[in-house]
Motif scaffolding. Structure first.
Motif, PDB file in Angstrom:
ATOM      1  N   MET A  70    -105.163   5.269 -30.802  1.00  0.00           N
ATOM      2  CA  MET A  70    -104.668   5.596 -29.428  1.00  0.00           C
ATOM      3  C   MET A  70    -103.955   6.889 -29.867  1.00  0.00           C
ATOM      4  O   MET A  70    -103.313   7.247 -30.839  1.00  0.00           O
ATOM      5  CB  MET A  70    -103.775   4.461 -29.270  1.00  0.00           C
ATOM      6  CG  MET A  70    -103.006   4.733 -27.871  1.00  0.00           C
ATOM      7  SD  MET A  70    -102.341   3.161 -27.270  1.00  0.00           S
ATOM      8  CE  MET A  70    -100.627   3.968 -27.727  1.00  0.00           C
ATOM      9  N   THR A  71    -104.050   7.751 -28.729  1.00  0.00           N
ATOM     10  CA  THR A  71    -103.593   9.023 -29.108  1.00  0.00           C
ATOM     11  C   THR A  71    -102.258   9.372 -28.387  1.00  0.00           C
ATOM     12  O   THR A  71    -102.190   9.139 -27.031  1.00  0.00           O
ATOM     13  CB  THR A  71    -104.599  10.247 -28.620  1.00  0.00           C
ATOM     14  OG1 THR A  71    -105.865   9.712 -28.798  1.00  0.00           O
ATOM     15  CG2 THR A  71    -104.431  11.582 -29.015  1.00  0.00           C
ATOM     16  N   LEU A  72    -101.159   9.877 -28.956  1.00  0.00           N
ATOM     17  CA  LEU A  72    -100.020  10.149 -28.160  1.00  0.00           C
ATOM     18  C   LEU A  72    -100.196  11.480 -27.310  1.00  0.00           C
ATOM     19  O   LEU A  72    -101.138  12.083 -27.644  1.00  0.00           O
ATOM     20  CB  LEU A  72     -98.892  10.364 -29.164  1.00  0.00           C
ATOM     21  CG  LEU A  72     -98.320   9.367 -30.094  1.00  0.00           C
ATOM     22  CD1 LEU A  72     -97.410   9.962 -31.115  1.00  0.00           C
ATOM     23  CD2 LEU A  72     -97.916   8.175 -29.040  1.00  0.00           C
ATOM     24  N   ILE A  73     -99.493  11.156 -25.976  1.00  0.00           N
ATOM     25  CA  ILE A  73     -99.740  12.486 -25.047  1.00  0.00           C
ATOM     26  C   ILE A  73     -99.312  13.799 -25.561  1.00  0.00           C
ATOM     27  O   ILE A  73    -100.056  14.627 -25.124  1.00  0.00           O
ATOM     28  CB  ILE A  73     -99.128  11.939 -23.753  1.00  0.00           C
ATOM     29  CG1 ILE A  73    -100.144  11.055 -23.113  1.00  0.00           C
ATOM     30  CG2 ILE A  73     -98.766  13.310 -23.175  1.00  0.00           C
ATOM     31  CD1 ILE A  73     -99.434  10.484 -21.797  1.00  0.00           C
ATOM     32  N   MET A  76    -100.072  14.899 -28.503  1.00  0.00           N
ATOM     33  CA  MET A  76    -100.948  15.343 -29.439  1.00  0.00           C
ATOM     34  C   MET A  76    -102.119  16.003 -28.679  1.00  0.00           C
ATOM     35  O   MET A  76    -103.054  16.456 -29.289  1.00  0.00           O
ATOM     36  CB  MET A  76    -101.459  14.280 -30.297  1.00  0.00           C
ATOM     37  CG  MET A  76    -100.171  13.583 -31.415  1.00  0.00           C
ATOM     38  SD  MET A  76     -99.581  15.233 -31.947  1.00  0.00           S
ATOM     39  CE  MET A  76     -98.282  14.195 -32.768  1.00  0.00           C
ATOM     40  N   LEU A  77    -102.498  15.385 -27.413  1.00  0.00           N
ATOM     41  CA  LEU A  77    -103.758  15.657 -26.694  1.00  0.00           C
ATOM     42  C   LEU A  77    -103.794  17.299 -26.507  1.00  0.00           C
ATOM     43  O   LEU A  77    -102.697  17.854 -26.205  1.00  0.00           O
ATOM     44  CB  LEU A  77    -103.566  15.031 -25.185  1.00  0.00           C
ATOM     45  CG  LEU A  77    -103.757  13.636 -25.356  1.00  0.00           C
ATOM     46  CD1 LEU A  77    -103.606  13.117 -23.699  1.00  0.00           C
ATOM     47  CD2 LEU A  77    -104.947  13.170 -25.757  1.00  0.00           C
ATOM     48  N   CYS A 117     -97.686   8.568 -18.859  1.00  0.00           N
ATOM     49  CA  CYS A 117     -96.873   8.913 -19.947  1.00  0.00           C
ATOM     50  C   CYS A 117     -96.773   7.967 -21.033  1.00  0.00           C
ATOM     51  O   CYS A 117     -97.297   6.771 -20.937  1.00  0.00           O
ATOM     52  CB  CYS A 117     -95.308   9.119 -19.137  1.00  0.00           C
ATOM     53  SG  CYS A 117     -94.533   7.521 -18.991  1.00  0.00           S
ATOM     54  N   ASP A 118     -96.302   8.374 -22.149  1.00  0.00           N
ATOM     55  CA  ASP A 118     -95.795   7.260 -23.123  1.00  0.00           C
ATOM     56  C   ASP A 118     -94.679   7.808 -23.799  1.00  0.00           C
ATOM     57  O   ASP A 118     -94.028   8.781 -23.135  1.00  0.00           O
ATOM     58  CB  ASP A 118     -96.999   7.376 -24.306  1.00  0.00           C
ATOM     59  CG  ASP A 118     -97.470   8.434 -25.102  1.00  0.00           C
ATOM     60  OD1 ASP A 118     -96.653   9.390 -25.060  1.00  0.00           O
ATOM     61  OD2 ASP A 118     -98.371   8.401 -25.605  1.00  0.00           O
ATOM     62  N   ALA A 119     -94.128   7.347 -24.912  1.00  0.00           N
ATOM     63  CA  ALA A 119     -92.955   7.608 -25.461  1.00  0.00           C
ATOM     64  C   ALA A 119     -92.928   9.298 -25.961  1.00  0.00           C
ATOM     65  O   ALA A 119     -91.608   9.725 -26.039  1.00  0.00           O
ATOM     66  CB  ALA A 119     -92.452   6.660 -26.476  1.00  0.00           C
ATOM     67  N   SER A 120     -94.069   9.632 -26.212  1.00  0.00           N
ATOM     68  CA  SER A 120     -94.237  11.177 -26.624  1.00  0.00           C
ATOM     69  C   SER A 120     -94.045  11.949 -25.584  1.00  0.00           C
ATOM     70  O   SER A 120     -93.852  13.401 -25.956  1.00  0.00           O
ATOM     71  CB  SER A 120     -95.351  11.239 -27.535  1.00  0.00           C
ATOM     72  OG  SER A 120     -96.565  11.649 -26.759  1.00  0.00           O
TER      73      SER A 120
END
Lengths: 318, 318, 318, 318, 318, 318
Positions: free
Chosen positions: E1-4, E6-7, E41-44
């Protein structure tokens, strides 16, 4: 027929509207297709619209400031309501609709507004002041029947300028009664003259300003009106250095109060101080009233109002 | 005879000076005694002075703007130099001194300044512009011989206004050569007209402004000059809406650049942009030159200069 | 071949242009398609463009700052003109077109501009000042051949910085003649040094600024140039506390006049006051001239100009 | 002996004080009489004083910055307390009083402040940063023993600058612990360097600033310190374009936060943001503490404090 | 799973995310098609997304603030990264993901933050002050567990307000130790109360502010908190005119420092000055830390930060 | 008996006046002599005065706010008129003069002003609003009989605050008739409450403000009145979150319009916009009227008026 102010998301509707703006554009597709980018309005408000399937005939048929019958669907685009037009045709005489029904206008008939302004003008006791006021009013009399007071700021509708003047005259009359040290002639004259050159500063049709004129941009309505007073005084052989002429020019020049708001001098007579505050009171309250009027009653807040520190107005429930 | 600029603390001196200001006051003592609160000046500068033993005859003898012979002592009072006058008498014809020797004035003779201004005026090719300029110059021609450009800000001396105009004309001529896209007629006219109403805005004698006139305060020199252009155009039957007339009024109205500096509109023609910056360049550099000239050469710093962000100027030593 | 400045709505055209900007994007369709979002420019101006049918080969073929031959159609998009590209290919040597023909550049050859700057530099009489100026010029000499004076503000084109310096030197020479109290060496040095660190502050190619450098953002060209003067003085063993070195640093540090415009100190020498106003006069007039030049002659008004209080310029017709 | 802070209206007192300022003036009487316009101070505060009967010997005896024994009477003049001196004599060695007892000074010994600063400096891990800091500290080490941090704004007393640095270092250490993402070396270096050139900007004796230096006015302490970092880096052969050198210069240049407060660039590194706020916190709280300390405890309000929006501070009673 | 966070452009990815915003819109095509305009969104961090093929079922399935599994492709749109969603489904209990894992939140558990706040509150020695603080904390205790400190300005995440208070309490404790003249009770109380009414001013869920409340807009959190102190004092029968009550209200009312920042009075007690600067220091440094945290490490510059003069922060490399 | 407004230079006069200010001072002479520094006033204005021969008895006899009979001579001191008192004695009951005859006061009897305010209050139809208004009026009812509206800004005389309220109520009544969309209850309440806490903000006697109170400085009258509304609502068990209570607090909090003028929120209800402009209109026109009234009729210009952009008012002659 649905008023534009009443339209909400996903409404399907049929009705007559004014084509306030219309521009032919092309989609990005390949091949690109013609479409109309439109602003529809009626007396209750305005909304953006798209008409996607423009035929060659359509291009010859529809022009800004024409009345049309529209069948459309309301959706949201970038958080604003927008109309997708499904069908559109020009209004015909048989439809029995008339242009002026579709634009916002002052709540009093222009002819009555002008009548009131002239009545007050004729009540000015000082003969020279009365002549100068009459000279300037004559210059714009026809336009005063329909010009707005500003492009968007306040009283931005049919006969808005005359309406602004008449309401200020009402306030002015009250204040002169309350405070007899004020010279009523100067208050009347100042109110009638303060924005008198606006019709030469702006280019408007049906109460809608499309642009500013060259002299509007290079001189501004304040200096234009000051020039007209010079012209009036010269044409009647009055002394340009009299307290009368200087006093009238001072009223006009100072009515925006501060240099950064466009006044080359600050109010320095009792009447000039009064004029600025009467102008301000009327303009700001009209902004509020118009914003509440054009916001659906279900909305507790109006949109942001530029002239009120960019704040919205809340509809207090009591 | 000692120049005021040269006086230092504890100097005793005798000399002729101009009574720039004189006021009869009374000491706090019991009984109070009359004394004169005086400003003495010559072409090099000015200084406060007190004359403590005023006789009844003195009160009938001394008035502002008269020449006097003074014996005095320099001391410091509240960190500034001040003169204690021990003896004073009016100058007589035998003394061979003349008023204009005692005031600061432009370094070029007024008659030559006016000649230059007229020469440039006559070189304006556009006939209408030339006529309007001539009309306005005629209104103040006599005062142009001696009026300062401002009360204290810059060129605050005899014929300072004409000197300011002439120097700007020199810069304007250079800039028009360097940048042929500028219309030289408008540059010339703008420079001559930009401050042309200052002599009506201020009340001055011998290059010293004592006050502003009523119309100076209520209208300001910028709107006054704009009115004069209207007057000129009307008197020659020109079209008030022509680019010529509007262009000239725009030059005058916009030359202070910003609303907070007194311009109701901002520069929006090439020549108006040029005019503001030529005005600024000349005014600021003259402030610097004058401040350096009136500061003793031994002082590395001039006093603070209001027009230069309230900073002093340092005398770089190379 | 049609100049970009001449293109109007619905024009079909073929011509060579510079790909000033090019970005690969995807449409919202399903499946999304690749397209190029492009800015085409030539010496007369620039315009947005879209190329909708991007092939895989195209992606390997076209890059920013390349010359291309384009067949396109002009339409309006969001009230601005935009080009729809129908065909596009890279320019080849046979086309006989060269990059520098397609960018805006100063009207004088860079080599001549540099020659003039050096000539003036060599005419500085004070040896230390001359050495410091030469030291700094050497640092950026190559970039001075092509750097603009700013990203968009003024002189934003090939060799714009050198052109700005040369024109200021002309004005400076005139002002020094008119006002001999100014030190000509300091004026010359101040003009050459005032923006000398701009090539280190910005990253530019062909006169087009793509970004600011890290030290440009963290220190700014004003402090950079001040540091260079320190470096020069140290390398020649000069006294850092001499009026010479401090005077030069003061010229550079104060030339933006006010803290809010980036100057940590305000002008406090005669030459610093002059430098600021000469800089201002040249920059503002060049903005006007360039705006008029890149606006079609049929347009009476230029676009809004940020550096001129965000006002447009009117093309007076006389 | 009465502390100046304790003196109230109608007090008669005897004590030793420092003649902080002394000027010989003359009364307006006829003949005028010599008198001394004096400022007396001790460590608790200062007060204006007059000595009316100045003898010729007195003129040779009393000078600023000397210690004197005074018998006087306190009265109010223009709503401020003032001393009328009845007797005055110079202090003698027998009196056993020493200059430094009579001036306000930091509550920590200068030698200890310097020791702390050096200790922190030596704890900087990055060798280049440490060297640059040491280079700059060495330049002003002697003055750091006694210079104030400002003329009147804050820490305006003996060793005030070193005290300001030490207190900021304490806060900086805490903040770096609380927020480990900050680079402690840069925080330490930024705090020591931010005002390091103030001793060259101002001319001070015994913690009292009499004036600004020429380079202080023309360059300012911010640009001076930036130049010193250049000098340090060059002398150690460091790369002027490294993040280290640029980072240190950025800290110094940006620490006033805004252009109108004297910073040519705004904080753009984490440490620069921290430095500005640590500086602000320490300076403002010290203003408050010093104002409360020098206001008699019976007064609920301090005088207005320029650096705190010109507000006074209220002594909350809990 | 990729953190936003990092995209990057052209990434294909699968992962769980929170539907922070979701709006149903229609394409311009004919017939128009439904699509979702989404913010994931995510935590990042967060990113815009489009889902082009919305089925009738989808409209009933997806709502804001729900967790979803997404397969998507990153591309650039108007110079920003955007996600094209290829597949999307709701998260199920089996997925084992929980809402709070997908939102940004304070780095300390809310329950621990509240514990600390209460601990400090209980350490306030003055009984009345402690009671007032407790009264106000009780009003918002539940919301304090998750409310952010602002909509976007700073600490704009889950429990951001409590985190802001706790960090300020740490700084406050240090400053009180360093400067014992400050009243620690008032500092503690001021820090806990200064933003205590923010949960009533804003409407937030999961740390995300969707709007301001009516009383938030019409009164603002500053006046609200002042009213609460009145309410607390009345409910305990305290004297509204005591230095205690006035002192606390003053702390709250003045903590924005200036009128233009929303404070009706300026800080006029030592503790009020301290409170403003502690607030400022914590808020600004948190903005910096958060901006650096949510910017990919490969980027040398963060985006522009509104609260820091709209400047970006540079990641110094040492 | 001569009115102070009528006194001119060199007038000798006898009359009764109020000792508005009196301070015992000492001359610089040796020995110093006691004198009184005095401000004399009557209902027409005020003037500085000196009494040079103060006997020990005098010191026990004369105090501020007492009535005296004075024989004096008018002279000019620092360009202002000043009185030299030759004889002075206390007024006795036989003199038949009364304090209130000697102070400026509203042109309507306080008891009538209060009656009007209460009448309007009782006409408020909404019971809750009426109760809140009554609660607040009761708090200051006694002071409302005599308090001024401000220290110097406007309505700075006996019962000036009540007069300001009554005049605003007249304007408010007119505006509500002219614009029925305004809620008359809120307008009435807003006018009565907007400055209701001023008597707690300032310390005044006989309409003359000597200072601000501690809570006046630390909270300000705007926040104080907001607190009172909270108190009123709580005491009647009203919902603090109702549109009524919030609406009233909003009126008070926003009536200064901008943050820099002391309002923590900007007007966001129709009535709040109206209130600000009615307040402004009344205050500014009263400043003008009072300035004209207290300037001798022979003077064409009033002194500069701080609240009117620091401009004087010209007495137009028609």
């Amino acid at each position: 027929m649905t008023l534009i102010k009443m339209l909400t998301n996903q409404d399907e509707f049929v009705g007559f509207y004014l084509l306030k703006e219309l521009e032919l554009k092309q989609t990005n597709g390949s091949p690109p297709k013609d479409y109309f980018d439109i602003v529809l309005c009626d007396a209750s408000g305005q909304m953006s619209a798209k008409y996607w399937d423009v035929s060659p005939t359509d291009k010859e048929t529809f022009f800004p400031m024409g009345l049309v019958k529209v069948r459309g669907l309301v959706h949201t685009y970038r958080e604003k309501l927008q109309i997708k037009i499904n069908r559109i045709r020009k209004a015909t005489p048989e439809d029995g609709v008339s242009l002026t029904d579709f634009i916002r206008s002052a709540p009093i008939r222009p002819v009555d507004l002008i009548f009131t302004i002239k009545q007050v003008m004729d009540s000015i006791e000082d003969q020279d002041i009365r002549k100068i006021v009459a000279f300037c009013v004559t210059k714009v009399e026809e336009k005063l029947m329909h010009y707005p007071a500003a492009k968007t700021h306040h009283h931005a509708y049919y006969a808005g300028l005359a309406y602004h003047i008449v309401r200020m005259l009402e306030i002015g009359e009250f204040i002169c009664k309350q405070r007899p040290f004020l010279n009523a002639d100067l208050i009347k004259a100042g109110i009638i003259l303060h924005d008198i050159a606006k019709p030469e500063e702006m280019i408007a049709q049906l109460g809608i300003v499309s642009d500013y004129s060259v002299k509007g941009k290079l001189l501004g309505h304040i200096s234009l009106a000051s020039n007209w007073i010079t012209e009036a005084a010269l044409s009647y052989g009055m002394d340009l250095d009299s307290d009368r002429v200087i006093g009238l020019q001072h009223l006009v020049l100072s009515h925006h109060n501060l240099g950064e708001w466009g006044s080359p001098v600050q109010p320095q007579t009792a009447e000039a101080v009064a004029l600025h505050h009467i102008d301000s009171l009327d303009a700001k309250l009209q902004m509020v009233e118009d914003a509440l009027d054009t916001t659906p009653e279900t909305e507790p807040w109006t949109p942001l109002i530029r002239g009120l520190e960019n704040k919205p107005i809340y509809r207090t429930k009591l």
